[in-house]
Design an enzyme around this catalytic site. Structure first.
Site, PDB file in Angstrom:
ATOM      1  N   GLN A  45       0.852  -1.187   0.000  1.00 51.55           N
ATOM      2  CA  GLN A  45       0.000   0.000   0.000  1.00 51.55           C
ATOM      3  C   GLN A  45       0.889   1.238   0.000  1.00 51.55           C
ATOM      4  OE1 GLN A  45      -3.424  -0.443   3.005  1.00 51.55           O
ATOM      5  NE2 GLN A  45      -1.952  -1.969   3.679  1.00 51.55           N
TER       6      GLN A  45
ATOM      7  N   ASP B  39       6.229   4.575  -1.384  1.00 50.92           N
ATOM      8  CA  ASP B  39       7.686   4.782  -1.451  1.00 50.92           C
ATOM      9  C   ASP B  39       8.300   3.674  -2.308  1.00 50.92           C
ATOM     10  OD1 ASP B  39       7.668   3.498   1.878  1.00 50.92           O
ATOM     11  OD2 ASP B  39       8.445   2.404   0.153  1.00 50.92           O
TER      12      ASP B  39
ATOM     13  N   HIS C 119      -1.532   1.509  -4.232  1.00 57.37           N
ATOM     14  CA  HIS C 119      -1.882   2.922  -4.076  1.00 57.37           C
ATOM     15  C   HIS C 119      -0.958   3.846  -4.854  1.00 57.37           C
ATOM     16  CE1 HIS C 119      -3.831   1.680  -0.006  1.00 57.37           C
ATOM     17  NE2 HIS C 119      -4.602   1.396  -1.033  1.00 57.37           N
TER      18      HIS C 119
ATOM     19  N   CYS D 205       1.704  20.399 -17.301  1.00 58.49           N
ATOM     20  CA  CYS D 205       1.962  19.320 -18.258  1.00 58.49           C
ATOM     21  C   CYS D 205       2.584  19.894 -19.539  1.00 58.49           C
ATOM     22  CB  CYS D 205       0.629  18.630 -18.584  1.00 58.49           C
ATOM     23  SG  CYS D 205       0.702  17.475 -19.959  1.00 58.49           S
TER      24      CYS D 205
ATOM     25  N   GLY E  39       2.650  -4.291   9.063  1.00 57.52           N
ATOM     26  CA  GLY E  39       2.621  -2.833   9.200  1.00 57.52           C
ATOM     27  C   GLY E  39       1.454  -2.168   8.526  1.00 57.52           C
ATOM     28  N   THR E  40       0.306  -2.830   8.542  1.00 56.13           N
ATOM     29  CA  THR E  40      -0.872  -2.130   8.046  1.00 56.13           C
ATOM     30  C   THR E  40      -1.955  -2.160   9.106  1.00 56.13           C
ATOM     31  OG1 THR E  40      -2.505  -1.872   6.300  1.00 56.13           O
ATOM     32  CG2 THR E  40      -1.860  -4.129   6.834  1.00 56.13           C
ATOM     33  N   SER E  41      -2.659  -1.039   9.214  1.00 57.22           N
ATOM     34  CA  SER E  41      -3.702  -0.927  10.236  1.00 57.22           C
ATOM     35  C   SER E  41      -4.965  -1.652   9.799  1.00 57.22           C
ATOM     36  CB  SER E  41      -4.034   0.553  10.472  1.00 57.22           C
ATOM     37  OG  SER E  41      -4.464   1.114   9.238  1.00 57.22           O
TER      38      SER E  41
HETATM   39  C1  BV8 Z   1     -11.989   3.599  -3.032  1.00 53.07           C
HETATM   40  C2  BV8 Z   1      -1.839   6.724  -1.221  1.00 53.07           C
HETATM   41  C3  BV8 Z   1     -13.886   3.615  -4.420  1.00 53.07           C
HETATM   42  C4  BV8 Z   1      -1.900   8.196  -0.945  1.00 53.07           C
HETATM   43  C5  BV8 Z   1      -3.537   5.749   0.238  1.00 53.07           C
HETATM   44  C6  BV8 Z   1     -15.786   7.848   2.028  1.00 53.07           C
HETATM   45  C7  BV8 Z   1     -15.524   8.453   0.815  1.00 53.07           C
HETATM   46  C8  BV8 Z   1     -14.730   7.848  -0.145  1.00 53.07           C
HETATM   47  C9  BV8 Z   1     -14.160   6.607   0.114  1.00 53.07           C
HETATM   48  C10 BV8 Z   1     -14.409   6.036   1.343  1.00 53.07           C
HETATM   49  C11 BV8 Z   1     -15.218   6.614   2.287  1.00 53.07           C
HETATM   50  N1  BV8 Z   1     -15.278   5.806   3.367  1.00 53.07           N
HETATM   51  C12 BV8 Z   1     -14.518   4.705   3.140  1.00 53.07           C
HETATM   52  C13 BV8 Z   1     -14.007   4.825   1.915  1.00 53.07           C
HETATM   53  C14 BV8 Z   1     -13.125   3.909   1.271  1.00 53.07           C
HETATM   54  C15 BV8 Z   1     -11.713   4.472   1.503  1.00 53.07           C
HETATM   55  C16 BV8 Z   1     -11.270   4.018   2.878  1.00 53.07           C
HETATM   56  O1  BV8 Z   1     -10.927   2.860   3.058  1.00 53.07           O
HETATM   57  N2  BV8 Z   1     -11.266   4.941   3.856  1.00 53.07           N
HETATM   58  C17 BV8 Z   1     -10.867   4.558   5.195  1.00 53.07           C
HETATM   59  C18 BV8 Z   1      -9.996   5.654   5.794  1.00 53.07           C
HETATM   60  C19 BV8 Z   1     -12.126   4.320   6.010  1.00 53.07           C
HETATM   61  N3  BV8 Z   1     -10.895   3.901   0.465  1.00 53.07           N
HETATM   62  C20 BV8 Z   1     -10.727   4.598  -0.659  1.00 53.07           C
HETATM   63  O2  BV8 Z   1     -11.129   5.728  -0.861  1.00 53.07           O
HETATM   64  C21 BV8 Z   1      -9.992   3.827  -1.745  1.00 53.07           C
HETATM   65  N4  BV8 Z   1     -10.722   3.967  -2.949  1.00 53.07           N
HETATM   66  O3  BV8 Z   1     -12.616   3.067  -2.152  1.00 53.07           O
HETATM   67  O4  BV8 Z   1     -12.526   3.918  -4.238  1.00 53.07           O
HETATM   68  C22 BV8 Z   1     -14.098   3.771  -5.870  1.00 53.07           C
HETATM   69  C23 BV8 Z   1     -14.313   2.634  -6.638  1.00 53.07           C
HETATM   70  C24 BV8 Z   1     -14.550   2.795  -7.982  1.00 53.07           C
HETATM   71  C25 BV8 Z   1     -14.539   4.073  -8.579  1.00 53.07           C
HETATM   72  C26 BV8 Z   1     -14.286   5.204  -7.788  1.00 53.07           C
HETATM   73  C27 BV8 Z   1     -14.056   5.057  -6.423  1.00 53.07           C
HETATM   74  C28 BV8 Z   1      -8.618   4.423  -1.954  1.00 53.07           C
HETATM   75  C29 BV8 Z   1      -7.749   4.148  -0.739  1.00 53.07           C
HETATM   76  C30 BV8 Z   1      -6.299   4.516  -1.059  1.00 53.07           C
HETATM   77  C31 BV8 Z   1      -5.943   5.829  -0.378  1.00 53.07           C
HETATM   78  N5  BV8 Z   1      -4.495   6.102  -0.591  1.00 53.07           N
HETATM   79  N6  BV8 Z   1      -2.239   5.970  -0.027  1.00 53.07           N
HETATM   80  C32 BV8 Z   1      -0.815   8.638  -0.008  1.00 53.07           C
HETATM   81  O5  BV8 Z   1      -0.005   7.809   0.450  1.00 53.07           O
HETATM   82  O6  BV8 Z   1      -0.781   9.859   0.262  1.00 53.07           O
HETATM   83  S1  BV8 Z   1      -3.934   4.919   1.676  1.00 53.07           S
HETATM   84  C33 BV8 Z   1      -2.781   5.402   2.889  1.00 53.07           C
HETATM   85  O7  BV8 Z   1      -3.420   5.300   4.134  1.00 53.07           O
HETATM   86  C34 BV8 Z   1      -1.623   4.466   2.972  1.00 53.07           C
HETATM   87  O8  BV8 Z   1      -1.261   3.959   1.718  1.00 53.07           O
HETATM   88  C35 BV8 Z   1      -2.073   3.368   3.928  1.00 53.07           C
HETATM   89  O9  BV8 Z   1      -2.497   2.249   3.224  1.00 53.07           O
HETATM   90  C36 BV8 Z   1      -3.289   3.954   4.578  1.00 53.07           C
HETATM   91  C37 BV8 Z   1      -3.228   4.034   6.056  1.00 53.07           C
HETATM   92  O10 BV8 Z   1      -2.020   4.768   6.406  1.00 53.07           O
HETATM   93  P1  BV8 Z   1      -1.285   4.401   7.819  1.00 53.07           P
HETATM   94  O11 BV8 Z   1      -2.337   4.229   8.868  1.00 53.07           O
HETATM   95  O12 BV8 Z   1      -0.094   5.187   8.146  1.00 53.07           O
HETATM   96  O13 BV8 Z   1      -0.677   3.105   7.448  1.00 53.07           O
HETATM   97  P2  BV8 Z   1      -1.287   1.838   7.828  1.00 53.07           P
HETATM   98  O14 BV8 Z   1      -2.755   1.772   7.662  1.00 53.07           O
HETATM   99  O15 BV8 Z   1      -0.552   0.901   7.017  1.00 53.07           O
HETATM  100  O16 BV8 Z   1      -1.029   1.826   9.478  1.00 53.07           O
HETATM  101  C38 BV8 Z   1       0.284   1.874  10.014  1.00 53.07           C
HETATM  102  C39 BV8 Z   1       0.384   0.555  10.758  1.00 53.07           C
HETATM  103  O17 BV8 Z   1       1.736   0.262  10.965  1.00 53.07           O
HETATM  104  C40 BV8 Z   1      -0.286   0.616  12.121  1.00 53.07           C
HETATM  105  O18 BV8 Z   1      -1.105  -0.513  12.317  1.00 53.07           O
HETATM  106  C41 BV8 Z   1       0.916   0.586  13.098  1.00 53.07           C
HETATM  107  O19 BV8 Z   1       0.611  -0.134  14.277  1.00 53.07           O
HETATM  108  C42 BV8 Z   1       1.915  -0.190  12.298  1.00 53.07           C
HETATM  109  N7  BV8 Z   1       3.324   0.055  12.610  1.00 53.07           N
HETATM  110  C43 BV8 Z   1       3.888   1.195  13.089  1.00 53.07           C
HETATM  111  N8  BV8 Z   1       5.224   1.010  13.206  1.00 53.07           N
HETATM  112  C44 BV8 Z   1       5.497  -0.259  12.785  1.00 53.07           C
HETATM  113  C45 BV8 Z   1       4.295  -0.873  12.406  1.00 53.07           C
HETATM  114  N9  BV8 Z   1       4.228  -2.123  11.947  1.00 53.07           N
HETATM  115  C46 BV8 Z   1       5.379  -2.810  11.848  1.00 53.07           C
HETATM  116  N10 BV8 Z   1       6.584  -2.294  12.189  1.00 53.07           N
HETATM  117  C47 BV8 Z   1       6.678  -1.034  12.666  1.00 53.07           C
HETATM  118  N11 BV8 Z   1       7.875  -0.526  13.001  1.00 53.07           N
HETATM  119 ZN    ZN Z   2      -1.582  16.959 -19.892  1.00 53.49          ZN
END
Ligand code: BV8
Ligand code: ZN
Length: 232
Positions: A96, A99, A114, A139, A179-181
Site C-alpha cells: 500500500q 515509497d 496505491h 503538463c 505494518g498495516t492498520s
Molecule cells: C476507493 C496513497 C472507491 C496516498 C492511500 C468515504 C468516501 C470515499 C471513500 C471512502 C469513504 N469511506 C470509506 C471509503 C473507502 C476508503 C477508505 O478505506 N477509507 C478509510 C480511511 C475508512 N478507500 C478509498 O477511498 C480507496 N478507494 O474506495 O474507491 C471507488 C471505486 C470505484 C470508482 C471510484 C471510487 C482508496 C484508498 C487509497 C488511499 N491512498 N495511499 C498517499 O499515500 O498519500 S492509503 C494510505 O493510508 C496508505 O497507503 C495506507 O495504506 C493507509 C493508512 O495509512 P497508515 O495508517 O499510516 O498506514 P497503515 O494503515 O498501514 O497503518 C500503520 C500501521 O503500521 C499501524 O497498524 C501501526 O501499528 C503499524 N506500525 C507502526 N510502526 C510499525 C508498524 N508495523 C510494523 N513495524 C513497525 N515498526
Molecule cells: Zn496533460
C-alpha cells in the site's frame, strides 16, 4: 517465542507466499505513517484530508508540496532490515506504500495498490511528467496541472494491480501482513480473501488491528526486528 518458530516454519514451507505491506513497513526507515501526526507545514492537516482529489483541486500547490516533501524524504532514507528480509523471499509482494524502499532493497515486480511518489502524471491528459518544476508543474503536452501518481481517497485503485493482488491472495497458502492498520479498503480485504480461501495469515504489527481476527499468528513487534527472525 514459539510463534516466531511456527511462523518461520510456515514461511519456509510455503508453496505460494504473499506479502502485504503498509506504512508500518517503512516506519523504521524514518518514513512517518499516516497515523503519525503530520509535521511542519502540514501539522494543521489530517493526511486523510490532504490525500484527496478535492484537496488538490482546492489547493494544488499545498498538496503537490506535501508529496514533494514526502518524495524527498524517501530519497534521503534507506530500506530497513524488514525490507531486506522480504527481498529474500520468493513471493508476490503487494504494498500500500507509495515509497520505493521495497524496490531499493531488491524486491522486483512489486504490486503498488496505491501508486507511487515517483510517477507524477498530468491530472488532465495523464501524460507521465518527468522531474517537473513548479508548484504544481504544468503538463508539457496540454498545460494541465501535474499531480502525484498516487491513489487518493475516493479514487479507484489501479484495476490490474488490485486484480493481481486478489488473485494472489486467493491462491496463496501463506500470507504475511506487515505494518498495516487494516483500515483502508479495499486493501484491507486482501488478508481476508486469503484466510477465507484456506490461506494461513501471519501478522507483524506492534499493535492489534481489525486483521487480528483472520490471523493464525500475531507477531507483536516491529517489522525490522521480527521479519529477519522469521525469514531465513
Ligand atoms: C476507493 C496513497 C472507491 C496516498 C492511500 C468515504 C468516501 C470515499 C471513500 C471512502 C469513504 N469511506 C470509506 C471509503 C473507502 C476508503 C477508505 O478505506 N477509507 C478509510 C480511511 C475508512 N478507500 C478509498 O477511498 C480507496 N478507494 O474506495 O474507491 C471507488 C471505486 C470505484 C470508482 C471510484 C471510487 C482508496 C484508498 C487509497 C488511499 N491512498 N495511499 C498517499 O499515500 O498519500 S492509503 C494510505 O493510508 C496508505 O497507503 C495506507 O495504506 C493507509 C493508512 O495509512 P497508515 O495508517 O499510516 O498506514 P497503515 O494503515 O498501514 O497503518 C500503520 C500501521 O503500521 C499501524 O497498524 C501501526 O501499528 C503499524 N506500525 C507502526 N510502526 C510499525 C508498524 N508495523 C510494523 N513495524 C513497525 N515498526
Ligand atoms: Zn496533460
Amino acid at each position: 517465542m514459539k510463534d516466531l518458530r511456527a511462523a518461520a516454519d510456515l514461511i519456509a514451507g510455503a508453496r505460494r507466499l504473499v506479502v502485504l505491506t503498509g506504512a508500518g513497513m517503512s516506519a523504521e526507515s524514518g518514513v512517518p505513517t499516516f497515523r503519525d501526526a503530520l509535521t511542519g507545514l502540514w501539522a494543521r492537516f489530517d493526511a486523510h484530508e490532504l490525500a484527496t482529489p478535492e484537496a488538490f483541486e482546492r489547493d494544488p500547490a499545498l498538496v503537490w508540496g506535501w508529496y514533494e516533501w514526502r518524495r524527498q524524504l524517501v530519497e534521503r532514507v534507506e530500506p530497513n532490515a524488514g525490507h531486506e528480509a522480504v527481498a529474500r523471499l520468493d513471493c508476490t509482494l503487494i504494498t500500500q506504500n507509495v515509497d520505493d524502499l521495497h524496490e531499493r532493497a531488491g524486491s522486483r515486480d512489486v504490486v503498488h495498490l496505491h501508486g507511487s511518489l515517483f510517477e507524477p502524471r498530468c491530472s488532465v491528459c495523464a501524460a507521465p511528467a518527468e522531474r517537473p518544476a513548479g508548484e504544481p508543474p504544468a503538463c508539457v503536452r496540454c498545460g494541465g496541472p501535474v499531480r502525484p501518481g498516487v491513489v487518493w481517497f475516493g479514487e479507484a485503485l489501479p484495476a490490474a494491480a488490485l486484480e493481481q493482488a486478489v488473485e494472489a491472495a486467493a491462491a496463496c497458502d501463506v500470507l504475511i501482513t506487515v505494518g498495516t492498520s487494516g483500515l483502508v479498503h479495499p486493501a484491507a480485504e486482501i488478508p481476508q480473501v486469503a484466510a477465507r480461501l484456506g490461506g494461513t495469515v501471519i501478522q507483524v504489527n506492534p499493535e492489534p488491528t481489525p486483521l487480528d481476527a483472520v490471523c493464525a499468528l500475531n507477531l507483536r513487534g516491529p517489522a525490522a526486528v521480527v521479519l529477519p527472525q522469521i525469514i531465513s
